[in-house]
Write an enzyme that holds these catalytic residues in place. Structure first.
Site, short mmCIF file in Angstrom:
data_model
loop_
_atom_site.label_atom_id
_atom_site.label_comp_id
_atom_site.label_asym_id
_atom_site.label_seq_id
_atom_site.Cartn_x
_atom_site.Cartn_y
_atom_site.Cartn_z
N ASP B 7 -15.99 4.42 36.71
CA ASP B 7 -16.57 5.48 37.51
C ASP B 7 -15.45 6.37 38.06
O ASP B 7 -14.32 5.92 38.22
CB ASP B 7 -17.37 4.84 38.66
CG ASP B 7 -18.04 5.85 39.55
OD1 ASP B 7 -18.41 6.93 39.06
OD2 ASP B 7 -18.20 5.55 40.75
N ASP B 9 -15.86 9.15 40.90
CA ASP B 9 -15.90 9.42 42.34
C ASP B 9 -15.89 8.11 43.13
O ASP B 9 -16.71 7.22 42.89
CB ASP B 9 -17.18 10.20 42.71
CG ASP B 9 -17.27 11.48 41.89
OD1 ASP B 9 -16.22 12.04 41.54
OD2 ASP B 9 -18.41 11.89 41.58
#
Lengths: 181, 181
Positions: B7, B9
């Site tokens: 991922d 963010d």
């Protein structure tokens, strides 16, 4: 619900119409299908620079949806989760153009179901409709090959020549489950 | 090679540092960790508008990479295929910002390994490192939960608090195969 991963360029969007326009503008003649059948249009003599236009701002913004694609996508969504899985990350400037194009021409497909990627081997789904054999080869589900000039000799996948044939294929799949499209 | 879906963010990129800046600018005080631990910062009173900034051009362009993330990603790439799988399609204007940010701060990750998507259940991989429990719940491989304020109470996944702990986890995984990171 089973999941369909739909390629965008040359499946949902008629990219070749745009290539033909640039080809004629730059080379002074308009090739017919027979001239590039079996290869990519930018493999024709003097046309290698055409692929660079894929990097230009706006290239993907005004292409035409493939005939019947919008109608058949809406029908498929009654029975399947439809994702758009498009090779986009090679072309930085295509990202926003593609987002805008999808939201304009396929508003029934939610942004949650857009996938802008490079290597499609990361996609988990039941069906993939794509014009690139290399994408289907890496896919664990069932691959449907959408006819494009560069793939006409391949015989490894169910071939679909247009969206009415896509509809027909899924009518067959649903019929096995006693459903109708 | 096994595949890691990373991922972006709050795992690779320190989004909260930016939220704190806007929070202080707009509300006149700077919350401490204890003020928003257990929730998202924009769930604090008067701060719901902060989430809208995610739609702004440039929001994602100048965030700071998480400490040690670049170094550990480079190490992991010796043994794993590393893909960036980021929820981006909700935010049209994030697409180019994220592409630029990745190519600047993580040049060792090829554009082929960027995935800008919405619903991560379409991702096929061996490991997923994410701060959202909902993404890990849909993942068929092994999920690692990267600590963020909104997930601190979850106990369902291997928790990693920082990139040194990510390195430690994969050192353990590789040791099982007699390899070292």
């Amino acid at each position: 619900m089973k999941r369909i991963a739909l390629d965008m360029d040359e499946v949902m969007a008629d990219i070749y119409a745009k290539f033909l326009y640039y080809f004629e503008r730059d080379l002074g003649w308009r090739p017919e299908k027979k001239d590039y059948w079996g290869i990519k249009i930018y493999e024709l003599e003097g046309a290698t620079h055409l692929r660079k236009y894929l990097h230009a701002v706006g290239f993907f913004s005004d292409v035409t949806p493939m005939p019947s694609s919008q109608k058949v996508v809406a029908e498929l969504q009654q029975h399947y989760e439809v994702f758009v899985v498009t090779s986009a990350t090679e072309f930085r400037n295509s990202l926003v153009d593609k987002w805008d194009w999808l939201s304009t021409h396929f508003p029934s497909i939610h942004w949650k179901n857009y996938v802008f990627c490079g290597d499609k081997s990361i996609i988990d789904g039941d069906y993939m409709i794509d014009d690139h054999v290399s994408n289907l080869q890496k896919f664990k589900g069932k691959g449907l090959l959408y006819t494009a000039s560069h793939n006409v000799h391949n015989k490894d996948y169910v071939r679909v020549n247009n969206w009415l044939e896509i509809r027909q294929f899924f009518q067959g799949e649903l019929a096995k489950e006693g459903k109708t499209l």
